[in-house]
Design a protein around this motif. Structure first.
Motif, PDB file in Angstrom:
ATOM      1  N   GLU A 145      59.781   1.300  81.297  1.00  0.00           N
ATOM      2  CA  GLU A 145      60.785   0.943  80.305  1.00  0.00           C
ATOM      3  C   GLU A 145      60.671  -0.567  80.087  1.00  0.00           C
TER       4      GLU A 145
ATOM      5  N   ARG B 248      60.820  -5.985  89.557  1.00  0.00           N
ATOM      6  CA  ARG B 248      60.976  -4.794  90.397  1.00  0.00           C
ATOM      7  C   ARG B 248      59.621  -4.357  90.957  1.00  0.00           C
TER       8      ARG B 248
ATOM      9  N   LEU C 158      60.994   3.814  91.381  1.00  0.00           N
ATOM     10  CA  LEU C 158      61.728   2.816  90.592  1.00  0.00           C
ATOM     11  C   LEU C 158      62.259   3.490  89.333  1.00  0.00           C
ATOM     12  N   VAL C 159      63.514   3.273  89.058  1.00  0.00           N
ATOM     13  CA  VAL C 159      64.144   3.986  87.944  1.00  0.00           C
ATOM     14  C   VAL C 159      63.460   3.727  86.605  1.00  0.00           C
ATOM     15  N   PRO C 160      63.081   2.492  86.252  1.00  0.00           N
ATOM     16  CA  PRO C 160      62.479   2.291  84.920  1.00  0.00           C
ATOM     17  C   PRO C 160      61.018   2.750  84.813  1.00  0.00           C
ATOM     18  N   VAL C 161      60.441   3.286  85.874  1.00  0.00           N
ATOM     19  CA  VAL C 161      59.032   3.700  85.821  1.00  0.00           C
ATOM     20  C   VAL C 161      58.916   5.120  85.274  1.00  0.00           C
ATOM     21  N   TYR C 162      58.171   5.249  84.167  1.00  0.00           N
ATOM     22  CA  TYR C 162      57.952   6.531  83.508  1.00  0.00           C
ATOM     23  C   TYR C 162      56.822   7.308  84.141  1.00  0.00           C
ATOM     24  N   LYS C 163      55.727   6.591  84.360  1.00  0.00           N
ATOM     25  CA  LYS C 163      54.496   7.291  84.672  1.00  0.00           C
ATOM     26  C   LYS C 163      53.616   6.367  85.487  1.00  0.00           C
TER      27      LYS C 163
ATOM     28  N   LYS D 106      69.352   1.183  95.280  1.00  0.00           N
ATOM     29  CA  LYS D 106      68.503   2.191  94.653  1.00  0.00           C
ATOM     30  C   LYS D 106      68.137   1.730  93.241  1.00  0.00           C
ATOM     31  N   HIS D 107      69.123   1.128  92.577  1.00  0.00           N
ATOM     32  CA  HIS D 107      68.878   0.534  91.272  1.00  0.00           C
ATOM     33  C   HIS D 107      69.985  -0.482  91.018  1.00  0.00           C
TER      34      HIS D 107
ATOM     35  N   ILE E 159      72.838   7.867  89.095  1.00  0.00           N
ATOM     36  CA  ILE E 159      71.715   7.494  89.961  1.00  0.00           C
ATOM     37  C   ILE E 159      72.163   7.469  91.423  1.00  0.00           C
TER      38      ILE E 159
ATOM     39  N   PRO F  93      64.894   9.385  80.986  1.00  0.00           N
ATOM     40  CA  PRO F  93      63.665  10.186  81.079  1.00  0.00           C
ATOM     41  C   PRO F  93      62.811   9.808  82.292  1.00  0.00           C
ATOM     42  N   SER F  94      62.931   8.555  82.748  1.00  0.00           N
ATOM     43  CA  SER F  94      62.075   8.125  83.864  1.00  0.00           C
ATOM     44  C   SER F  94      62.703   8.443  85.221  1.00  0.00           C
ATOM     45  N   PHE F  95      63.874   9.074  85.216  1.00  0.00           N
ATOM     46  CA  PHE F  95      64.545   9.378  86.490  1.00  0.00           C
ATOM     47  C   PHE F  95      64.915  10.857  86.536  1.00  0.00           C
TER      48      PHE F  95
END
Lengths: 156, 570
Positions: A13, A21, A70-75, B126-127, B147, B180-182
């Protein structure tokens, strides 16, 4: 366990602090970063980060898994079959043979991109190992400054 | 509806069903406190230190399974909260911490009480979020709660600049979350589950290795059921005490550095480790190359990064424990034969008879282990027990008869001294009808002793039982064993009058030196219904045993002596 080189692409993201991060994760858990490049992905709110790292199989597996967390990581893509390129800029004194430098750069997918009063700048973009060979070859032309761009990769 | 950012924070908390917020106001968070003053959707508890606020929210979360909430101001308010965040992070506790931040225009200028909260807390949350626009605030609050409680739980920080809490805007609290990334994996892989079931059926010496994840996912009933179906022996980690129930004959005990003999031997000799929500912590495994040397390993965990992190796993299963365990039960039903493991159970029984969890009691002085057992006899299943960190924590884990998960609340991963008292406040707020006891030491209790005032003001009558050996006991124990008795800075003989200290803060205090006084003090403290300090003089040089020296193999334990070991008693 033997250390292996690995190229990893991370789609994230595109938000503030996302790079910290990622780099913080590597620093905090003692993972190695050889090169890291970041740029936005066109027409999206994502950024593409390419990381070259080294580690044992266990460490490389952890890197991928921890990145995923990591939450903002898509792929996360661990590259295997890829095209991998690195760009490098080299500044030479104008006294050196421009024709020789031009030919050298051309041999590595590049050329002379700027000529000034005192200097000229060569650019190449090629596989990292070929970039290393190129840099060895430039030594005889007394390079003044070398800037490497870090690796970018795309899966074939 | 139009409202300011501060109101939005309160509305979001109410929408999330928050009943209690623990916190401490200050400049950058004042707008929110102004709205807290005006609302009656939740109660606010004013702790006397931000660290205690976060631990109290943590204790609340551990006792209930709900998301704990704490609120602090910027700068020192936030930095005081960091230990609390790290404690919750290491033990995967769902929590949302809201911190004030200097106004957006001042960020990066070294403003008064400015600190980079998101930067500092990144490795221990965690975030985390820094809210940059009011319009993002409702979504961020919603995401923070989502989250915190989804997948492997953990603390989330929301850092809000002061001008955003003052600004007015439209408030619509989102119904759902879309990140979408979580998307944590909940369902276990079917093939892997089938293979694991086959492995269980083929094993001769299977062992359930139960971790804190079972408590966090509220799946202890399912674990008990699997153990019962196959009569499979089980060991618990520090974080899983209570899952099997103390009286369960299948439970060997706690394993690890201070695990009992049969638990550590079971892990050393098993041919199949069934790891459920455990993470192979170094305090559990001892020397890795000797850990479960003869075993294949099934590892079920919601967090893929836990699998294969320290040991090679033969049957990795990523998923929610409750979901995976139900599949296990379906697959094992009718096929698993308890007789198959009879020999194995007998071996472990012999080990337990050979070296049971034991200590030598004394007539002259209260043994800390006796004190724990006595609390267990007096309060048993109904009490919630919190602890600080050190010898008393290990004795509590070894000797208290925990009967259910969430009955035992302690800082396992980070090992935070000063956790127990505020965590007890949180647990007692959640369950006012239960007796809540903090088992602590003369070192730990002073690390959040100001909470006496909080407990007295809000009438949160938790009982602190100080096992007082005038030492920083666990460090002293290591100095005895590994540093040739050089007691560097661990002698705590100079200490406050704990009874008077409690009373100065409107609580009640007891000095206890005999067993009779011990019983009387506990009974009286429960009757008086006030925050209490029970200061118990215990054997000074008692050691926590068994002990596996750091980095040693689990089967190489220092075992308790059969005769009295109250060396150097005065």
């Amino acid at each position: 366990m033997e250390n292996v080189r690995r190229v990893i692409s991370v789609l994230v993201e595109n938000e503030s602090s996302v790079l910290s991060r990622i780099s913080g994760l590597f620093a905090g858990r003692g993972y190695n970063i050889e090169t890291l490049t970041v740029a936005p992905v066109p027409n999206s709110n994502l950024s593409h980060i390419t990381i070259v790292t080294k580690g044992s199989a266990r460490v490389l597996e952890q890197i991928t898994k921890q990145l995923h967390k990591l939450v903002p990581v898509y792929k996360v893509i661990e590259h295997d079959e890829m095209v991998e390129k690195e760009m490098v800029l080299v500044k030479f004194p104008i006294e050196e043979s421009l024709a020789d430098i031009e030919a050298l750069c051309a041999a590595y997918n590049g050329g002379i991109v700027n000529v000034g009063v005192n200097i000229c700048i060569g650019m190449v973009a090629d596989e990292p190992c070929r970039v290393r060979h190129f840099l060895e070859a430039t030594q005889r032309y007394n390079p003044i400054e070398i800037v490497r761009g870090g690796v970018v990769a795309i899966e074939r | 509806m139009k409202m300011n950012g501060a109101q939005m924070v309160c509305e979001a908390l109410i929408a999330e069903g928050v009943k209690t917020v623990f916190g401490y106001p200050g400049g950058a968070i004042m707008n929110v406190y102004d709205e807290i003053y005006k609302q009656d959707g939740f109660e606010h508890i004013l702790n006397r230190h931000e660290q205690a606020s976060v631990h109290a929210a943590d204790g609340y979360a551990r006792a209930t399974g709900d998301v704990g909430v704490a609120m602090v101001t910027s700068g020192p308010g936030f930095t005081n909260a960091v230990t609390g965040l790290a404690t919750a992070y290491m033990d995967s506790i769902p929590m949302v911490v809201i911190s004030g931040q200097v106004p957006l225009s001042l960020i990066g200028t070294d403003g008064f009480q400015e600190i980079d909260a998101v930067g500092i807390s990144r490795p221990c949350t965690k975030h985390n979020y820094l809210v940059r626009e009011l319009s993002e605030l409702p979504r961020i609050m919603k995401e923070a709660f989502h989250i915190a409680r989804t997948g492997r739980p953990g603390p989330v920080l929301v850092d809000i600049p002061k001008d955003i809490t003052a600004e007015f805007g439209e408030f619509v609290y989102p119904e759902s979350v879309d990140i979408p990334s979580f998307k944590p994996t909940v369902k276990g892989n079917k093939r892997q589950i089938e293979k694991a079931i086959e492995a269980i059926l083929k094993a001769k010496k299977p062992l359930l290795y139960i971790g804190g994840g079972v408590t966090l996912s509220d799946s202890s009933d399912l674990v008990r059921k699997i153990a019962e179906m196959g009569q499979i022996p089980a060991v618990e980690t520090l974080m899983a005490r209570g899952v099997m129930g103390a009286k369960n004959p299948l439970l060997q005990g706690m394993l690890g550095m201070h695990g009992n003999y049969s638990s550590n031997m079971a892990m050393s000799e098993t041919d199949l480790v069934i790891s459920l929500g455990a993470r192979f912590d170094d305090r559990v495994t001892g020397k890795l190359s000797e850990f479960a040397k003869y075993a294949d390993i099934i590892h079920v965990d919601i967090d893929p990064a836990n699998i294969g992190k320290l040991v090679d796993v033969d049957y990795p299963i990523v998923g929610d424990l409750a979901n995976v365990l139900e599949k296990f039960i379906e697959g094992l039903e009718g096929k698993i034969k308890p007789e198959r493991y009879t020999d194995w159970r007998e071996v472990l029984e012999r080990y337990d008879n050979l070296h049971p969890q034991s200590y030598v009691d004394s007539d002259k002085v209260i043994k800390p282990q006796w004190a724990i057992e006595r609390i267990g006899e007096l309060l048993g299943e109904q009490a919630i027990i919190t602890s600080d960190v050190g010898q008393h924590q290990m004795w509590a884990a070894q000797h208290y008869p925990f009967d259910r998960p969430r009955q035992w609340i302690n800082s396992g991963g980070l090992g935070t001294m000063g956790f127990g008292f505020p965590a007890a406040l949180g647990a007692k707020k959640a369950f006012p009808e239960k007796t809540v006891v903090n088992i602590t030491g003369d070192g730990s209790i002073l690390m959040n002793v100001q909470e006496l005032v909080t407990a007295a003001e809000y009438k949160i009558p938790v009982i602190n039982i100080i096992l007082n050996n005038h030492f920083l006991g666990m460090v002293r124990q290591w100095q005895t064993f590994f540093y040739e008795e050089r007691y560097s800075e661990t002698d705590l003989s100079f200490q406050p009058n704990f009874k008077a200290l409690a009373e100065a803060c409107h609580g009640i205090g007891y000095d206890v030196t005999t067993k009779a006084e011990f019983d009387a003090a506990i009974k009286d403290a429960i009757e008086k219904d006030k925050v209490a300090f029970i200061n118990v003089q215990v054997a000074r040089f008692e050691n926590v045993l068994p002990m596996v020296p750091a980095a040693g193999a689990l089967y190489n334990m220092m075992l308790p002596k059969k005769e009295d070991n109250t060396k150097g008693e005065k």
